[in-house]
Design a protein around this motif. Structure first.
Motif, PDB file in Angstrom:
ATOM      1  N   ILE A  87      25.438  35.050 -31.455  1.00 19.00           N
ATOM      2  CA  ILE A  87      26.031  34.005 -32.308  1.00 19.00           C
ATOM      3  C   ILE A  87      26.885  33.061 -31.468  1.00 19.00           C
ATOM      4  N   SER A  88      27.619  33.620 -30.503  1.00 18.89           N
ATOM      5  CA  SER A  88      28.458  32.791 -29.627  1.00 18.89           C
ATOM      6  C   SER A  88      27.619  31.771 -28.863  1.00 18.89           C
ATOM      7  N   LEU A  89      26.454  32.186 -28.403  1.00 23.27           N
ATOM      8  CA  LEU A  89      25.564  31.272 -27.678  1.00 23.27           C
ATOM      9  C   LEU A  89      25.170  30.084 -28.551  1.00 23.27           C
ATOM     10  N   LEU A  90      24.901  30.338 -29.825  1.00 22.88           N
ATOM     11  CA  LEU A  90      24.524  29.257 -30.738  1.00 22.88           C
ATOM     12  C   LEU A  90      25.674  28.263 -30.913  1.00 22.88           C
ATOM     13  N   ILE A  91      26.897  28.777 -30.996  1.00 21.20           N
ATOM     14  CA  ILE A  91      28.071  27.903 -31.111  1.00 21.20           C
ATOM     15  C   ILE A  91      28.213  27.049 -29.847  1.00 21.20           C
ATOM     16  N   VAL A  92      28.010  27.676 -28.692  1.00 21.57           N
ATOM     17  CA  VAL A  92      28.083  26.943 -27.423  1.00 21.57           C
ATOM     18  C   VAL A  92      27.033  25.844 -27.395  1.00 21.57           C
ATOM     19  N   GLY A  93      25.810  26.174 -27.787  1.00 19.62           N
ATOM     20  CA  GLY A  93      24.728  25.197 -27.754  1.00 19.62           C
ATOM     21  C   GLY A  93      24.949  24.016 -28.674  1.00 19.62           C
ATOM     22  N   LYS A  94      25.501  24.255 -29.849  1.00 14.58           N
ATOM     23  CA  LYS A  94      25.652  23.175 -30.835  1.00 14.58           C
ATOM     24  C   LYS A  94      26.923  22.364 -30.645  1.00 14.58           C
ATOM     25  N   ALA A 277      18.296  22.168 -23.081  1.00 15.38           N
ATOM     26  CA  ALA A 277      19.366  23.155 -22.899  1.00 15.38           C
ATOM     27  C   ALA A 277      19.563  23.986 -24.158  1.00 15.38           C
ATOM     28  N   GLN A 278      19.526  23.337 -25.312  1.00 13.39           N
ATOM     29  CA  GLN A 278      19.720  24.053 -26.572  1.00 13.39           C
ATOM     30  C   GLN A 278      18.560  25.006 -26.865  1.00 13.39           C
ATOM     31  N   LYS A 279      17.352  24.614 -26.500  1.00 10.70           N
ATOM     32  CA  LYS A 279      16.209  25.528 -26.643  1.00 10.70           C
ATOM     33  C   LYS A 279      16.417  26.765 -25.767  1.00 10.70           C
ATOM     34  N   GLY A 280      16.885  26.546 -24.539  1.00  8.32           N
ATOM     35  CA  GLY A 280      17.130  27.663 -23.633  1.00  8.32           C
ATOM     36  C   GLY A 280      18.203  28.601 -24.164  1.00  8.32           C
ATOM     37  N   ILE A 281      19.238  28.029 -24.751  1.00  7.62           N
ATOM     38  CA  ILE A 281      20.314  28.847 -25.302  1.00  7.62           C
ATOM     39  C   ILE A 281      19.821  29.645 -26.506  1.00  7.62           C
ATOM     40  N   ALA A 282      18.989  29.047 -27.338  1.00  5.72           N
ATOM     41  CA  ALA A 282      18.417  29.766 -28.481  1.00  5.72           C
ATOM     42  C   ALA A 282      17.538  30.923 -27.989  1.00  5.72           C
ATOM     43  N   PHE A 283      16.758  30.676 -26.939  1.00  7.73           N
ATOM     44  CA  PHE A 283      15.927  31.722 -26.342  1.00  7.73           C
ATOM     45  C   PHE A 283      16.797  32.874 -25.848  1.00  7.73           C
ATOM     46  N   ALA A 284      17.898  32.539 -25.170  1.00  9.49           N
ATOM     47  CA  ALA A 284      18.818  33.562 -24.677  1.00  9.49           C
ATOM     48  C   ALA A 284      19.437  34.351 -25.827  1.00  9.49           C
ATOM     49  N   GLY A 498      15.304  20.601 -35.501  1.00 12.63           N
ATOM     50  CA  GLY A 498      14.890  21.558 -36.525  1.00 12.63           C
ATOM     51  C   GLY A 498      14.565  22.917 -35.930  1.00 12.63           C
ATOM     52  N   GLY A 499      13.974  22.920 -34.718  1.00  8.68           N
ATOM     53  CA  GLY A 499      13.653  24.181 -34.054  1.00  8.68           C
ATOM     54  C   GLY A 499      14.891  24.987 -33.721  1.00  8.68           C
ATOM     55  N   PHE A 500      15.929  24.302 -33.227  1.00  6.59           N
ATOM     56  CA  PHE A 500      17.177  25.001 -32.912  1.00  6.59           C
ATOM     57  C   PHE A 500      17.815  25.533 -34.189  1.00  6.59           C
ATOM     58  N   ASN A 501      17.806  24.731 -35.234  1.00  7.10           N
ATOM     59  CA  ASN A 501      18.412  25.171 -36.503  1.00  7.10           C
ATOM     60  C   ASN A 501      17.686  26.389 -37.066  1.00  7.10           C
ATOM     61  N   LEU A 502      16.350  26.387 -36.979  1.00  9.49           N
ATOM     62  CA  LEU A 502      15.577  27.534 -37.463  1.00  9.49           C
ATOM     63  C   LEU A 502      15.877  28.770 -36.628  1.00  9.49           C
ATOM     64  N   ALA A 503      15.924  28.593 -35.310  1.00 17.09           N
ATOM     65  CA  ALA A 503      16.242  29.715 -34.425  1.00 17.09           C
ATOM     66  C   ALA A 503      17.630  30.268 -34.729  1.00 17.09           C
ATOM     67  N   ALA A 504      18.595  29.367 -34.943  1.00 21.88           N
ATOM     68  CA  ALA A 504      19.957  29.791 -35.254  1.00 21.88           C
ATOM     69  C   ALA A 504      19.993  30.595 -36.553  1.00 21.88           C
ATOM     70  N   LEU A 505      19.264  30.106 -37.555  1.00 24.32           N
ATOM     71  CA  LEU A 505      19.233  30.813 -38.844  1.00 24.32           C
ATOM     72  C   LEU A 505      18.647  32.210 -38.678  1.00 24.32           C
ATOM     73  N   LEU A 506      17.563  32.322 -37.916  1.00 21.89           N
ATOM     74  CA  LEU A 506      16.929  33.623 -37.708  1.00 21.89           C
ATOM     75  C   LEU A 506      17.859  34.577 -36.960  1.00 21.89           C
ATOM     76  N   ILE A 510      19.141  38.048 -38.562  1.00 16.13           N
ATOM     77  CA  ILE A 510      18.830  39.318 -37.892  1.00 16.13           C
ATOM     78  C   ILE A 510      20.111  40.068 -37.547  1.00 16.13           C
ATOM     79  N   THR A 511      21.107  39.333 -37.040  1.00 16.21           N
ATOM     80  CA  THR A 511      22.383  39.964 -36.702  1.00 16.21           C
ATOM     81  C   THR A 511      23.043  40.563 -37.949  1.00 16.21           C
ATOM     82  N   ALA A 512      23.033  39.794 -39.043  1.00 17.47           N
ATOM     83  CA  ALA A 512      23.606  40.291 -40.302  1.00 17.47           C
ATOM     84  C   ALA A 512      22.866  41.539 -40.775  1.00 17.47           C
ATOM     85  N   ALA A 513      21.544  41.550 -40.648  1.00 12.60           N
ATOM     86  CA  ALA A 513      20.751  42.706 -41.076  1.00 12.60           C
ATOM     87  C   ALA A 513      21.069  43.933 -40.226  1.00 12.60           C
TER      88      ALA A 513
END
Length: 519
Positions: A87-94, A277-284, A498-506, A510-513
Motif C-alpha cells: 500500500i505504501s508503494l501505491l501512495i509513493v507512486g501517486k 515509473a508508476q507502472k513499475g511501482i504497481a508491479f513491485a 486507469g491501469g494504475f488505478n485498477l492495480a491499486a484497487l486490486l 487483496i491486502t484487505a482480504a
C-alpha cells in the motif's frame, strides 16, 4: 554442504549475471557515458525493470533470514511489513513520485536544497552516506557472509570479500543501468527459489501429500502462528503492537523507506516517464504481496518441522540444508542474488549522493573530474570501507539486526516530517526542517531511555507527531509565509492512468482480504 551440481548452478548464475551486466552497460560507438547515464540509467528504465529492481534491492540477507526467523518465532504477523509496504508503494507512486520527477532531481538531498536550503541538503547528504556505508552496506555484507558460512562453511571474511568483489565487478562499470536490468534475473531467481523452498517444506510437512495438504496441516499444527494482529498477552506484542501496526508508526517507517530513501527511489527517478515509473511501482506492489510466501512461510514451516532450533534465525539456513542437490544450488543462488543486488544498488546510491550532492560543494567546477569516474571511485571506496568496518561494527547476527532497526528508527520520523511538510505545506521553513531532523534523534533517544517498554513502532509514530508539531510551530513563528522554492501542487499532475488505478484497487482488496482471513 553444496554438492558438485549445486556449485555448478551457482557458477552458472554468476557467469550469466556478469555477462548480462557488461552487455547492458555497453554504449553506442562515440557516446560518452554521462551522469544521467550512470546514475539514472539515462532516464530510460522501463516499468518491468523498475518494479523488479525495487524488489531485488529491497530483499537481502537480513530480510530473508531475519523475517524467516521472525516467522519461526512470532508467525505471520511479521508479514505486515510486506503487505503494508504494498500500500505504501501505491501512495509513493501517486502522491510523491510526481513531485520528484517534476523537479528533475538525481538525489533526495538535491530536492531538499531546492525546497529548503543548502544546509539541509548537506546535513541529510552526510547523514545518508553514513547510514548507507556504516549501517546498510556493512550489514548486508556481514549477514550475507553469515548465510554463506551457514550453508557452505566458508569463513566469514572470505565470504564478505567474495560478495564485495563480485558486486563491484558486475555493477561498478554500468552504474544504475547494470543494476536495474540485471535485477530482472535476480528477482526471477529470488521468487522462484523462494517458492521452491516453501514448496519442499510444505511437502515435508504433508509427508508427500502435496504442498496444499502441507499448508492445511501447517494451519492445524501451528494456528497461533497465523494471527496478523497480536494482542497484548502475546510475547511479541512489543515488536508488533496490535492495531497500532495498522494505524501508527509502521506507515512512517514504510513511507520513509519506499518514498524518501535514495537507495530505493533512485530506480523510479530513472524511469522513461512518470507513467512508466508508476507502472513499475504497481508491479513491485504485487510482488510485495507474494513476498511473505518466500520470507515468512519457510520460518513457520520450520517451526513445525524442527521446533527445537537454538535460534529462530537458524530457520532459513537449516531449511536450505533439507533441500536436494541441485535445488539447494538454485535456492543458494537466489540468496546470493538477493545479497548481490542489494550491494550493487547500495554502492550506486552512495556514489550518486557523494558525486551529485557533496563533491560539487567542496570542489570548484573547473577542478572537478568526470562525474562517472568519481562515481566509480566512490563506489569501490565505499565497498572497501564497509569490508574493513563490518566485523568491528557488527558482533553477531542478532546485534546486527537490532543495530539496523534502532539506528535508522531514531531518524525515520524526522525524515518523513521534512519531506511531507516540504512537499505539501508551502510555509515550512528550513529551520523548522532542521529542528525536526534533530528533534527526531533527541526525542527517540529520550523515549527509549525514559519509556523503554514503549513498543518501537509506537515510539516512531509518537516522535513523528512531535517533530511535525515542532516544524509547524517554528515555521509559524517565522511569520508563516510561503517559502521560496516551495512546491506549487497546482503544477503537479497527480492524475494516474486507469491501469494504475485498477492495480491499486486490486492490491488494496487483496491486502484487505489477507488481513480479514488471518486477523
Amino acid at each position: 554442504m553444496l554438492s558438485t551440481i549445486d556449485f555448478a548452478v551457482v557458477a552458472a548464475y554468476a557467469v550469466i549475471l556478469f555477462v548480462l551486466a557488461q552487455w547492458v552497460s555497453r554504449e553506442k560507438a562515440g557516446h560518452h557515458k554521462d551522469a544521467s547515464d550512470y546514475f539514472l540509467a539515462g532516464k530510460a528504465l522501463p516499468w518491468w525493470a523498475i518494479g523488479a529492481s525495487l524488489i531485488a534491492s529491497n530483499i537481502s540477507a537480513e530480510q530473508i533470514i531475519g523475517m524467516s526467523g521472525s516467522g519461526y518465532a512470532m508467525g505471520l504477523a511479521i508479514a505486515s511489513y510486506e503487505w503494508m509496504a504494498a500500500i505504501s508503494l501505491l501512495i509513493v507512486g501517486k502522491y510523491l513520485l510526481p513531485v520528484f520527477l517534476k523537479r528533475g532531481i538525481y538525489t533526495m538531498p538535491q530536492f531538499l536544497e531546492q525546497r529548503y536550503d543548502h544546509r539541509v541538503r548537506m546535513v541529510m547528504a552526510f547523514f545518508w552516506l553514513g547510514v548507507y556505508v556504516f549501517v546498510n552496506l556493512t550489514s548486508i555484507l556481514w549477514l550475507g557472509s553469515l548465510a554463506i558460512e551457514a550453508v557452505t562453511g566458508v569463513d566469514l571474511v572470505y565470504g564478505m570479500l567474495a560478495l564485495g568483489i563480485f558486486a563491484m565487478a558486475y555493477s561498478v562499470y554500468g552504474g544504475l543501468k547494470a543494476v536495474a536490468f540485471t535485477d530482472i534475473i535476480q528477482v526471477v531467481l529470488l521468487v522462484f527459489g523462494g517458492l521452491m523452498i516453501a514448496y519442499v517444506l510444505l511437502e515435508d510437512i504433508s509427508g508427500g501429500a502435496g504442498a496444499l495438504a502441507g499448508f492445511s496441516m501447517l494451519l492445524e499444527k501451528a494456528p497461533e502462528k497465523f494471527d496478523m494482529i497480536l494482542d497484548p498477552s502475546n510475547p511479541y506484542y512489543a515488536s508488533l503492537p496490535g492495531l497500532s501496526v495498522l494505524v501508527g508508526g509502521m506507515w512512517v517507517m514504510n513511507l520513509s523507506y519506499w518514498g524518501f530513501n535514495q537507495y530505493i527511489i533512485q530506480r523510479a527517478l530513472g524511469a522513461k516517464s512518470l507513467d512508466e515509473a508508476q507502472k513499475g511501482i504497481a508491479f513491485a506492489a504485487f510482488l510485495k504481496l507474494v513476498m511473505p510466501i518466500i520470507v515468512v512461510l519457510p520460518g513457520i514451516a520450520m517451526f513445525v518441522l524442527q521446533p527445537e532450533l537454538a535460534s529462530p534465525d537458524q530457520a532459513y539456513p537449516t531449511a536450505m540444508k533439507l533441500l536436494p542437490a541441485g535445488l539447494l544450488g538454485l535456492v543458494f543462488a537466489a540468496l546470493i542474488a538477493a545479497i548481490i543486488s542489494s550491494l550493487g544498488s547500495m554502492t550506486n546510491s552512495i556514489s550518486t549522493i557523494f558525486t551529485m550532492d557533496i563533491y560539487p560543494s567542496f570542489v570548484a567546477e573547473e577542478k572537478r573530474r568526470d562525474p562517472v569516474v568519481v562515481g566509480r571511485i566512490v563506489a569501490v571506496s565505499a565497498m572497501v570501507l564497509a569490508l574493513l568496518t563490518a566485523k568491528p561494527l557488527l558482533g553477531n547476527f542478532d546485534q546486527a539486526f537490532q543495530y539496523i532497526q534502532e539506528f535508522t528508527g531514531f531518524f525515520t520520523p524526522g525524515i518523513c516530517v521534512i519531506f511531507f511538510l516540504g512537499m505539501f505545506w508551502r510555509k515550512t521553513t528550513a529551520n523548522g526542517a532542521l529542528a525536526a531532523a534533530i528533534g527526531s534523534a533527541v526525542l527517540s533517544f529520550a523515549f527509549k531511555m525514559l519509556w523503554p517498554e514503549l513498543p518501537f513502532i509506537d515510539r516512531v509514530g509518537i516522535v513523528f507527531l512531535a517533530c511535525s508539531g515542532i516544524a509547524i510551530a517554528l515555521s509559524l513563528m517565522a511569520g508563516g509565509k510561503v517559502q521560496e522554492g516551495s512546491v506549487d501542487l497546482g503544477e503537479i499532475g497527480f492524475k494516474t492512468s486507469g491501469g494504475f488505478n485498477l492495480a491499486a484497487l486490486l492490491v488494496i482488496l487483496i491486502t484487505a482480504a489477507l488481513y480479514a482471513t488471518w486477523w
